[in-house]
Design a protein around this motif. Structure first.
Motif, PDB file in Angstrom:
ATOM      1  N   UNK A  23       2.077 -19.099  -6.334  1.00 54.13           N
ATOM      2  CA  UNK A  23       1.585 -19.791  -7.527  1.00 54.13           C
ATOM      3  C   UNK A  23       1.735 -18.916  -8.774  1.00 54.13           C
ATOM      4  N   UNK A  24       1.675 -19.539  -9.923  1.00 51.60           N
ATOM      5  CA  UNK A  24       1.785 -18.816 -11.194  1.00 51.60           C
ATOM      6  C   UNK A  24       0.731 -17.722 -11.265  1.00 51.60           C
ATOM      7  N   UNK A  25       1.152 -16.535 -11.694  1.00 51.96           N
ATOM      8  CA  UNK A  25       0.242 -15.407 -11.846  1.00 51.96           C
ATOM      9  C   UNK A  25       0.120 -14.546 -10.602  1.00 51.96           C
ATOM     10  N   UNK A  26       0.726 -14.942  -9.507  1.00 60.18           N
ATOM     11  CA  UNK A  26       0.674 -14.196  -8.249  1.00 60.18           C
ATOM     12  C   UNK A  26       2.074 -13.756  -7.857  1.00 60.18           C
ATOM     13  N   UNK A  27       2.169 -12.590  -7.218  1.00 58.59           N
ATOM     14  CA  UNK A  27       3.460 -12.030  -6.841  1.00 58.59           C
ATOM     15  C   UNK A  27       3.397 -11.535  -5.398  1.00 58.59           C
ATOM     16  N   UNK A  28       4.447 -11.784  -4.606  1.00 56.61           N
ATOM     17  CA  UNK A  28       4.467 -11.280  -3.235  1.00 56.61           C
ATOM     18  C   UNK A  28       4.460  -9.750  -3.206  1.00 56.61           C
ATOM     19  N   UNK A  29       3.735  -9.185  -2.247  1.00 60.29           N
ATOM     20  CA  UNK A  29       3.715  -7.733  -2.085  1.00 60.29           C
ATOM     21  C   UNK A  29       4.831  -7.254  -1.173  1.00 60.29           C
ATOM     22  N   UNK A  30       5.449  -8.195  -0.455  1.00 65.35           N
ATOM     23  CA  UNK A  30       6.492  -7.829   0.500  1.00 65.35           C
ATOM     24  C   UNK A  30       5.995  -7.804   1.930  1.00 65.35           C
ATOM     25  N   UNK A  31       4.687  -8.050   2.139  1.00 52.48           N
ATOM     26  CA  UNK A  31       4.145  -8.053   3.489  1.00 52.48           C
ATOM     27  C   UNK A  31       3.967  -9.491   3.950  1.00 52.48           C
ATOM     28  N   UNK A  32       4.553  -9.823   5.101  1.00 48.15           N
ATOM     29  CA  UNK A  32       4.450 -11.145   5.709  1.00 48.15           C
ATOM     30  C   UNK A  32       4.153 -10.974   7.187  1.00 48.15           C
ATOM     31  N   UNK A  33       3.308 -11.844   7.729  1.00 47.24           N
ATOM     32  CA  UNK A  33       2.993 -11.786   9.152  1.00 47.24           C
ATOM     33  C   UNK A  33       1.951 -12.824   9.513  1.00 47.24           C
ATOM     34  N   UNK A  34       1.288 -12.597  10.635  1.00 43.42           N
ATOM     35  CA  UNK A  34       0.225 -13.495  11.045  1.00 43.42           C
ATOM     36  C   UNK A  34      -0.952 -13.342  10.095  1.00 43.42           C
ATOM     37  N   UNK A  35      -1.881 -14.276  10.155  1.00 40.96           N
ATOM     38  CA  UNK A  35      -3.064 -14.182   9.303  1.00 40.96           C
ATOM     39  C   UNK A  35      -3.829 -12.891   9.588  1.00 40.96           C
ATOM     40  N   UNK A  36      -3.992 -12.555  10.860  1.00 43.07           N
ATOM     41  CA  UNK A  36      -4.704 -11.323  11.221  1.00 43.07           C
ATOM     42  C   UNK A  36      -3.979 -10.081  10.703  1.00 43.07           C
ATOM     43  N   UNK A  37      -2.655 -10.058  10.825  1.00 47.65           N
ATOM     44  CA  UNK A  37      -1.891  -8.900  10.355  1.00 47.65           C
ATOM     45  C   UNK A  37      -1.990  -8.763   8.838  1.00 47.65           C
ATOM     46  N   UNK A  38      -1.940  -9.885   8.126  1.00 45.79           N
ATOM     47  CA  UNK A  38      -2.050  -9.845   6.665  1.00 45.79           C
ATOM     48  C   UNK A  38      -3.438  -9.390   6.234  1.00 45.79           C
ATOM     49  N   UNK A  39      -4.482  -9.872   6.921  1.00 48.28           N
ATOM     50  CA  UNK A  39      -5.837  -9.433   6.598  1.00 48.28           C
ATOM     51  C   UNK A  39      -5.989  -7.935   6.832  1.00 48.28           C
ATOM     52  N   UNK A  40      -5.436  -7.428   7.925  1.00 48.85           N
ATOM     53  CA  UNK A  40      -5.498  -5.997   8.218  1.00 48.85           C
ATOM     54  C   UNK A  40      -4.748  -5.199   7.151  1.00 48.85           C
ATOM     55  N   UNK A  41      -3.612  -5.717   6.707  1.00 50.64           N
ATOM     56  CA  UNK A  41      -2.841  -5.036   5.663  1.00 50.64           C
ATOM     57  C   UNK A  41      -3.647  -4.949   4.369  1.00 50.64           C
TER      58      UNK A  41
END
Length: 53
Positions: A23-41
């Motif tokens: 969405x506007x104003x947000x930028x990907x950090x380059x980390x993609x994965x499962x919900x649990x992996x993203x939360x841990x990141x």
């Protein structure tokens, strides 16, 4: 489902479906994965969830 970690200008992080454009104003950090992996990141890179002063 795959998720991606997004960041905004205040360094707030969010999880967002990886198959959708950020969405506007947000930028990907380059980390993609499962919900649990993203939360841990996010926990690892941003343990303090308050916006920076």
């Amino acid at each position: 489902m795959q998720w991606t970690v997004l960041v905004d200008d205040q360094q707030q992080h969010a999880l967002y479906p990886a198959d959708r454009p950020a969405p506007a104003g947000w930028h990907p950090t380059g980390f993609t994965g499962t919900e649990d992996a993203c939360e841990a990141h996010v926990d690892a890179v941003r343990p303090d969830v308050r916006p920076p002063a």
